[in-house]
Design an enzyme around this catalytic site. Structure first.
Site, PDB file in Angstrom:
ATOM      1  CG  HIS A   1      23.026  62.044  47.021  1.00  0.00           C
ATOM      2  ND1 HIS A   1      24.161  62.067  47.796  1.00  0.00           N
ATOM      3  CD2 HIS A   1      22.022  61.576  47.822  1.00  0.00           C
ATOM      4  CE1 HIS A   1      23.864  61.636  49.019  1.00  0.00           C
ATOM      5  NE2 HIS A   1      22.589  61.333  49.045  1.00  0.00           N
TER       6      HIS A   1
ATOM      7  CG  PHE B   1      18.813  55.123  52.284  1.00  0.00           C
ATOM      8  CD1 PHE B   1      18.140  56.328  52.229  1.00  0.00           C
ATOM      9  CD2 PHE B   1      18.832  54.336  51.140  1.00  0.00           C
ATOM     10  CE1 PHE B   1      17.490  56.741  51.067  1.00  0.00           C
ATOM     11  CE2 PHE B   1      18.187  54.731  49.971  1.00  0.00           C
ATOM     12  CZ  PHE B   1      17.521  55.936  49.937  1.00  0.00           C
TER      13      PHE B   1
ATOM     14  CG  HIS C   1      21.733  65.269  52.968  1.00  0.00           C
ATOM     15  ND1 HIS C   1      22.927  64.643  52.686  1.00  0.00           N
ATOM     16  CD2 HIS C   1      20.754  64.357  52.707  1.00  0.00           C
ATOM     17  CE1 HIS C   1      22.683  63.401  52.277  1.00  0.00           C
ATOM     18  NE2 HIS C   1      21.381  63.210  52.271  1.00  0.00           N
TER      19      HIS C   1
ATOM     20  CD  GLU D   1      19.489  69.618  54.836  1.00  0.00           C
ATOM     21  OE1 GLU D   1      20.671  69.808  55.210  1.00  0.00           O
ATOM     22  OE2 GLU D   1      19.206  69.155  53.711  1.00  0.00           O
TER      23      GLU D   1
ATOM     24  CE  LYS E   1      23.876  65.180  48.680  1.00  0.00           C
ATOM     25  NZ  LYS E   1      24.311  65.977  49.834  1.00  0.00           N
TER      26      LYS E   1
ATOM     27  CB  CYS F   1      23.893  59.571  51.949  1.00  0.00           C
ATOM     28  SG  CYS F   1      23.065  58.562  50.702  1.00  0.00           S
TER      29      CYS F   1
END
Length: 413
Positions: free
Chosen positions: A340, A399, A303, A314, A335, A163
């Site tokens: 996403h 990831f 994010h 975050e 998002k 991502c």
């Protein structure tokens, strides 16, 4: 050599629209791009909704014969690159070609093409596999096709950093220009992973929201009742140029890219550590690269995935990096509207960050209804906001613990 790098073009294909202008209009209006899945029959799946690109016809950009040789992630990249190049007004003359490159990331690549060809193999054996299967699906072919389309013979590469892929592609392009290896780059991310195996795999991980009865309200970053992310698709492409080149050709400069950071969590394949060390360090690295005090930030495009751990950690990382300034710097997650986009998220959100600087507007975090005590920042809840925007930080975390952060500055002659 440390040359200044500017943004001269933005191209977007997203669940909110097939152009940057349409996407921005719907973002500002707080509209959701999430709905029931139409790309395949999802009736047997535990999750039956996603943020799909809508009303997209690749034949508007690519000849039918050629389009059949490409997965949708390549179609999206070409569409967005066309828009970005047109926006930039950049014509690559023959003498410029070795100095213009392409760098487009994707987390997965041609997932749909892979699934389709595997089914053909199971049904009819290896003789049924298309000769275009490999070039239609490998990650670097988005950059490859864009390179061929525009005659860009400079650096040609791709990131596959989950991502963070789109943001890494933009950041690495920034460095190529800054150190003199290229004069311009067509860069960003593209993804087309709303497929049976992808939806099934993320659902099996319990990473996705399961609000099948309320798709448009499913992506709710930082909200107490968030229950997972919503899978999206699309692309975001920027044209970056060395500042003096852009000036010489009379280009309209949209923003300056002034900071880029990278880091690794080195902790867990999908979950960040409780001290959010990787997220802290990537933001600090971008700020250091920009020689910028954290308090000078105007806005953070987070994010913000709508998962429990990402949003909580975050938020914690932003507080640690910004200190007291965190109480007054707005943060939002687009998002909440786009879902996403995996490897395309960083490209899309970089484009959105540039548009924030252009329009002096902050897009909202929609579906924010019940505050989470562990998420206590100003998330621009539910309605867009006019603001003086000079510096924007855009975060991307992937990831494998791979992180990227970009800082854009309002252009000032």
């Amino acid at each position: 050599m440390n040359r200044r790098v500017v943004v001269t073009g933005v191209g977007i294909t997203s669940p909110l629209g097939n152009t940057a202008a349409e996407t921005w209009e719907n973002l500002v209006l707080g509209r959701s791009g999430v709905a029931a899945i139409t790309h395949f029959d999802a009736s047997r799946f535990p999750v039956r909704f996603a943020a799909e690109v809508k009303h997209f016809d690749p034949l508007n950009f690519i000849e039918k014969k050629e389009a059949r040789k490409m997965d949708s992630f390549i179609h999206y990249a070409i569409a967005s690159a066309d828009e970005a190049m047109k926006h930039a007004g950049l014509v690559i003359r023959p003498e410029m070609r070795p100095r213009v490159g392409t760098f487009i990331g994707s987390g997965i690549g041609g997932f749909s093409y892979i699934e389709r060809e595997h089914s053909k193999y199971l049904e009819g054996g290896p003789g049924k596999i298309s000769p275009f299967f490999i070039p239609a699906s490998i990650v670097n072919l988005a950059a490859g096709h864009v390179s061929i389309r525009f005659g860009a013979r400079g650096p040609n590469s791709a990131t596959a950093t989950a991502c963070s892929a789109g943001a890494h592609a933009i950041g690495d392009s920034y460095r190529l220009i800054s150190r003199g290896d290229a004069d311009a780059m067509i860069c960003g991310g593209s993804e087309a992973a709303v497929t049976p195996m992808s939806v099934g795999g993320f659902a099996a991980m319990r990473a996705l929201s399961t609000r099948n009865e309320d798709p448009s309200g499913a992506s709710r970053p930082f909200d107490l009742e968030r229950d997972g992310f919503v899978l999206g698709e699309g692309s975001g492409i920027l044209v970056l140029e060395e500042r003096e080149l852009a000036h010489r050709r009379g280009a309209k400069i949209l923003a300056e890219l002034v900071g880029y950071g990278m880091s690794a969590d080195a902790y867990h394949m999908t979950q960040p550590s409780e001290d959010a060390d990787g997220a802290q360090r990537v933001m600090r690295a971008a700020l250091a690269d920009a020689a910028l005090d954290p308090a000078a930030l105007s806005y953070i495009n987070a994010h913000g995935t709508s998962t429990h751990y990402n949003d909580k950690l975050e938020t914690f990382a932003i507080r640690q990096v910004l200190g007291e300034a965190a109480n007054r710097i707005p943060v939002s997650s687009t998002k909440s509207m786009t879902g996403h986009l995996l490897g395309a998220a960083g490209g899309l959100e970089a484009g959105i960050s540039v548009l924030c600087l252009q329009h002096q507007l902050l897009p909202p975090t929609i579906n924010y209804r019940i505050p989470d005590p562990e998420c206590d920042l100003d998330y621009v809840p539910n309605e867009a906001r006019t603001a003086e925007v000079r510096y924007v930080l855009s975060n991307s975390f992937g990831f494998g613990g791979t992180n990227a952060a970009l800082i854009f500055k309002r252009h000032e002659d």
